[in-house]
Design an enzyme around this catalytic site. Sequence first.
Site, short mmCIF file in Angstrom:
data_model
loop_
_atom_site.label_atom_id
_atom_site.label_comp_id
_atom_site.label_asym_id
_atom_site.label_seq_id
_atom_site.Cartn_x
_atom_site.Cartn_y
_atom_site.Cartn_z
N ARG A 191 0.59 3.95 3.94
CA ARG A 191 -0.45 4.94 3.64
C ARG A 191 -0.54 5.90 4.83
NH1 ARG A 191 -6.63 4.84 4.30
NH2 ARG A 191 -7.02 6.87 3.37
N HIS A 200 -7.51 13.58 5.12
CA HIS A 200 -8.08 12.59 6.04
C HIS A 200 -8.74 13.37 7.19
CE1 HIS A 200 -7.70 8.11 7.26
NE2 HIS A 200 -8.54 8.66 8.13
N GLU A 215 -12.52 8.39 2.84
CA GLU A 215 -13.90 8.15 3.26
C GLU A 215 -14.79 9.39 3.19
OE1 GLU A 215 -13.96 6.10 7.04
OE2 GLU A 215 -13.09 4.32 6.14
N ASN A 237 -11.75 0.98 1.80
CA ASN A 237 -11.63 0.76 3.25
C ASN A 237 -12.82 -0.11 3.62
OD1 ASN A 237 -9.68 2.76 3.08
ND2 ASN A 237 -10.69 4.18 4.48
N TYR A 275 -14.49 -2.68 6.71
CA TYR A 275 -14.42 -3.29 8.04
C TYR A 275 -15.54 -4.30 8.26
CZ TYR A 275 -10.97 0.27 9.16
OH TYR A 275 -9.83 1.02 9.17
N GLU A 286 -7.66 0.25 3.73
CA GLU A 286 -7.79 0.03 5.18
C GLU A 286 -8.63 -1.22 5.43
OE1 GLU A 286 -9.60 3.11 7.63
OE2 GLU A 286 -8.41 4.66 6.65
C1 FCB Z 1 -11.90 4.44 9.29
C2 FCB Z 1 -11.05 5.70 9.26
C3 FCB Z 1 -9.77 5.57 10.02
C4 FCB Z 1 -9.94 4.79 11.31
C5 FCB Z 1 -10.66 3.50 11.07
C6 FCB Z 1 -10.85 2.65 12.31
O1 FCB Z 1 -13.23 4.77 9.09
O2 FCB Z 1 -10.72 6.02 7.93
O3 FCB Z 1 -9.26 6.86 10.22
O4 FCB Z 1 -10.55 5.57 12.25
O5 FCB Z 1 -11.92 3.74 10.50
#
Ligand code: FCB
Length: 511
Positions: free
Chosen positions: A130, A174, A219, A344, A346, A414
Site C-alpha cells: 500500500r 494521503h 484517514e 487503519n 492503532y 494500517e
Molecule cells: C496514521 C497515518 C500514517 C502514519 C501512522 C503512524 O494515522 O495514516 O501516515 O503516520 O498513522
Amino acid sequence: MRLTRREFVQSALGAGLAAALPVGFFSGCSVSSKAGAVSSGFGASSVERQVADSSEIVFPKNFFWGTATAAYQIEGAWKEDGKGESVWDRFSHTPGTIKNGDTGDTACDSYHRWREDIALMRAMNLNSYRFSISWPRIQPPGSGSANSKGLDYYSRLVDALLEAKIRPFVTLYHWDLPQALEDAGGWPNRDTASRFSEYVDVMARALGDRVNDWMLFNEPSVFTYSGHLEGVHAPGRKSLWDFLRATHVVNLAQGAGFRALKAARPQARVGTAFNMSACEPATDSEADKLAAERTHAITNLWFLEPALKGHYPEAFTYLPETVMGIKAGDIEKVRAPLDFIGINLYYRTITSSPGAMERVAHAQEWLFPVRMTTGGGEQGPKTDIGWEVWPQALYDVVTRITRDYNRPVIEITESGCAYNDGPDASGKITDTRRIEYHRQYLAALARAIADGADVRGYHAWSLIDNFEWAEGFSQRFGVAYVDFKTQKRTIKESGRWYAKVVARNALSAGT
Ligand code: FCB
C-alpha cells in the site's frame, strides 16, 4: 435547520442530550465500560492465550500480507522532475511546526531508492504494497494536464511490483494537497472536490490497466481534524468552521472520485482507508455511553455512513448543515458504494461526557459534546509515541463494522507501533516489542475472521522508518530500519518474523 446560539445551548442542555436523540440510537451496539477491564489488555489477554494455546492460527487462503507507506513520508525529491509544492512542503518549511525542524524534503529518498524498497518486500515474502500517489507530482498546480515524469515514476513502481508478484494497492490522497489548491481555499472549498475527481480520472487512466485496488483517501477524519481544527498538521488551520466544511467537501470528493474511477475503470475495486478506533465509555453512565457513540460516529463513520447510507451519522447536538455548506442534492453526491472498507487501527479511545460548564464555554464541546483520549487508555503498555497497545480494539472495530454494514469486505490498511530500537554492535535490530504488537493484533484479527468478518488483508505500518508528520523522524514505525544519514535499509527482527508468518500464512506458537 438554523438555530441561534441560545437555542442551540438550550437544545444541548435544557432538553437533555439523551432525550434529544432518536429512539434506537444505540441499537446494534453493545456499549459497556471497558476502561476498567484489565483482563482484555495486552499482558494477560485472551489474545495472548489464544496464541499460546493453539499451535497455529491460519489466515484465509489468498490473504494479502503487506506493508504501507505514504508519498510524503518516504519519497523525498520534493521539487524534482517538475513536482509542485504540497501543503506538507509548505507546512514543514514553516518554523516551529515539526519536531526538531525536520522536513520530508529527502525523507527515505524512495523516489530514487524504490528498487531497494521492493527488495525488502520480496525478502519479507509480501504480496501487497500500500503506497500513495503524490498529487502535486502528477498535477503541480492541482489541475490540468499530467506531469509525465511524475506518472513515469509511479508507472515504473507499479511494473516492478507486479514483476515481484506484489499487488500495487494505491492510495490516491494521503494528505499532500497541492499548495495551489490550498491557496484557492483548500478542502473547505467545494471546487476542491471537482479538482480531486479530475486527478482521480488522470490516475485511473494512467495506471488502471495494471492497478485494480484503490483507496480514494487516507484517514479523512485525521487530515480534516488535525489540519483544520487542531492546526498540528498541514495546512495548520485552527478553525471549527473550516473543519466542518472540509469534512463535507471531502465527502463530496469521495463520491465524485468514486464515480470518476468507476467511469474510467469499471472493474476497479475502490475503497477508502478510514482511521478507526474502538470507542469505549469511561464509566457505565448513560452520558458516557452516549459520548462513546458520538465519538464512534465522528471518528469512525463520518466518511463511511454518507458513502454507504447517504446520510450523516448522529454525532452533533444537531447537524450544522449551513456551516458545513450542505446543499440540496448533496446527499446523492456523497454516496459511494465502496467495494471494501479499509481500516487503519492503532488504539482504542476512551470517551466521557463534558460537564455543562465546559459545553457552554467551548464552541466545539457545545456542538460535539464529548471528551476523548488520544492514543488510547492507560492500562496497556505504551509505545514510544505514547499510544496504548490494545489488540482487543481491532477485534471490536472489525466485528462491529461487520455487523453494522452487512459483512462488508474489509482490508486492514494500517496497524503498527513506534519503537525506536536501533542496531546493536552486530547491526541487528531486535525490536521484540514490535513482534509482540503485530502478533497480538493479528491474533485479534484472526478471532474477528473466525467470528465471521470478511477480512482480505493486513498491512503493517510501515515498511520502513519514515517521516512521522509533526513528530518528524523521532518515531520509528518500520519493520525495516532506515539510517537517515546513509539511507541504508536493514530488515528488523520484526520484519524477519513477519516474513515467517507470511510464508506460513499463519501465526504459530513457535514464531
Ligand atoms: C496514521 C497515518 C500514517 C502514519 C501512522 C503512524 O494515522 O495514516 O501516515 O503516520 O498513522
